[in-house]
Write an enzyme that holds these catalytic residues in place. Structure first.
Site, PDB file in Angstrom:
ATOM      1  N   LYS A   1       0.811  -1.226   0.000  1.00  0.00           N
ATOM      2  CA  LYS A   1       0.000   0.000   0.000  1.00  0.00           C
ATOM      3  C   LYS A   1       0.848   1.281   0.000  1.00  0.00           C
ATOM      4  CE  LYS A   1      -4.157  -1.854   2.164  1.00  0.00           C
ATOM      5  NZ  LYS A   1      -5.197  -1.652   3.177  1.00  0.00           N
TER       6      LYS A   1
ATOM      7  N   ASP B   1     -10.211   2.632   2.310  1.00  0.00           N
ATOM      8  CA  ASP B   1     -10.232   1.991   3.636  1.00  0.00           C
ATOM      9  C   ASP B   1     -10.974   2.851   4.669  1.00  0.00           C
ATOM     10  OD1 ASP B   1      -8.841  -0.310   2.942  1.00  0.00           O
ATOM     11  OD2 ASP B   1      -6.884   0.597   3.319  1.00  0.00           O
TER      12      ASP B   1
END
Ligand code: NAP
Length: 304
Positions: A70, A107
Site C-alpha cells: 500500500k 479503507d
C-alpha cells in the site's frame, strides 16, 4: 462467462491466497452484468512496477492493493487522491486516460460505514485504538473525520508507537494550517498503568491488532485470544461500542465478550465489503453496488 471480451480487475499483494476479494467482487460483477473478472495476483515487491505497467498495458479495469504494497504504490503513483496522499497509502488504482494509474484509498470509507449507520453521534466521544499498524492509519483518519474528541492509541512496542505518533503529528500540523477541527491524539504503551484510565473512559474501542484472528483450524487457538487481559474489559463503561477489524472468526473472542456484557459489537466484515464496494464504484462509475450480494458471497467463502 469468461470470453474474448472479458476484462480483468485484480488484487495485488503477498500473500493473497486467503483473500475474500475475488469472491465478493466476482459476485457483484455477475449481479451488475459486467463482463469483468477479478483475480488475486501474488506480487513480489521487486516486481511491483513491472506488474503495474504490464496490467495497465492490457487494459486492466482496476486494482486493489494490499499488504505489503500500500505504501510503495503511494510512492510510485504520480496521481493520488487527496486522501491517499494524506495517508501515504493506496488500496485502489483506477486507470486514467493518459495510460497511467490514479491511486485512491477506500479503507477510511469502509471503516466509517458501520459507524455512520449507528444512531450514536460520535462527535466529542472518547476513543481507544488498539495497535498502530497499517490499518490503524485509516482508522485514525476516519475517527478524525467523525471529529471525536480524544483518540488514545494503545500499543505494545514503544518504537512503533513513537513512529506512528510522529506521522500523525506531521499530518495534524497540515490540518492546523487548513483550519480543520482536529481530535486530540495521544499514545500509551500496554505496560503503562494509565492504560486502565483510558479504557474505562472510552465510548468506542477499536481493535486493529491481529490478536484473535484465525484463518485456519490450525490457528484455532487464536479464537480464544483477547487483546490485553480479560479483567480489563470488565472495567469499561456500560453500553459502549467494541469494533474489531478482524472478520475471521465471526465473532472474535473479544467481540463475544463485548456482546456478553451488553456492548454494541461491530466486526470487520462490513468494513471489508464497503471498501470493496467503494473501489468498484470508482472503477465502474456505477453508484448502486449490490452490497448484499457481496456480503452473502463473503459469508459463503468464510464458511468453506
Ligand atoms: P499490522 O500492520 O501488522 O499491525 C499490527 C499491529 O498489531 C501493531 O500495532 C502490532 O503491535 C500489533 N500486534 C500484533 N501482534 C500483537 C500481539 N500479539 N499483541 C499485541 N499487539 C500486537 O496489521 P494491519 O494490517 O493493521 O491489520 C491488523 C488486523 O486488521 C488484521 O487482523 C487484518 O486482517 C485486519 N484488517 C481488516 C480489514 C477489514 O477490511 N476488515 C482491513 C485491514 C486490516 P507492535 O507495534 O507492538 O508490533
Amino acid at each position: 462467462m469468461i470470453d474474448a471480451k472479458t476484462s480483468i480487475l485484480g488484487l495485488l499483494g503477498q500473500p493473497v491466497g486467503h483473500s475474500l476479494s475475488p469472491a465478493i467482487h466476482n459476485a457483484a460483477l455477475a449481479e451488475m452484468g459486467l463482463n469483468w473478472c477479478y483475480l488475486a495476483l501474488s506480487c513480489k515487491t521487486n516486481d511491483l512496477t513491472k506488474i503495474l505497467e504490464g496490467l495497465r498495458c492490457v487494459e486492466c479495469k482496476g486494482l486493489n492493493i494490499t499488504i505489503p504494497h500500500k505504501q510503495s504504490v503511494a510512492k510510485i503513483c504520480k496521481n493520488l487522491s487527496p486522501l491517499a496522499q494524506e495517508l501515504g497509502a493506496v488500496n485502489t488504482l483506477i486507470p486514467t486516460e493518459n495510460g497511467e494509474w490514479k491511486g485512491a484509498n477506500t479503507d477510511v470509507e469502509g471503516f466509517l460505514a458501520p459507524l455512520k449507520t449507528s444512531e450514536i453521534d460520535w462527535k466529542s466521544k472518547e476513543v481507544v485504538v488498539l495497535g498502530c499498524g497499517g490499518s490503524a492509519r485509516a482508522v485514525i483518519a476516519g475517527l478524525q473525520k467523525l471529529e471525536v474528541s480524544r483518540i488514545t492509541i494503545l500499543n505494545r512496542s514503544e518504537k512503533n508507537l513513537q513512529m506512528f505518533l510522529s506521522d500523525i503529528e506531521m499530518h495534524q500540523a497540515n490540518q492546523k494550517q487548513l483550519k480543520i477541527r482536529k481530535s486530540q491524539v495521544t499514545g500509551c504503551l500496554y505496560k503503562d498503568p494509565k492504560l486502565k484510565k483510558y479504557i474505562s473512559s472510552a465510548d468506542l474501542i477499536v481493535n486493529t491488532t491481529p490478536v484473535g484472528m484465525s484463518t485456519s483450524p490450525a490457528q484455532a487457538i487464536n479464537k480464544n485470544q483477547l487483546p490485553l487481559e480479560e479483567k480489563i474489559w470488565k472495567t469499561v463503561k456500560p453500553k459502549i461500542t467494541f469494533y474489531d477489524l478482524i472478520y475471521t472468526p465471526r465473532p472474535t473472542a473479544w467481540l463475544r465478550l463485548g456482546a456478553e456484557h451488553g456492548h454494541q459489537c461491530i466486526d470487520g466484515l462490513e468494513m471489508l465489503i464497503e471498501q470493496g464496494a467503494a473501489s468498484l464504484r470508482l472503477w465502474s462509475g456505477i453508484k448502486d453496488i449490490p452490497i448484499n450480494v457481496m456480503k452473502n458471497a463473503a459469508k459463503v467463502s468464510l464458511r468453506t
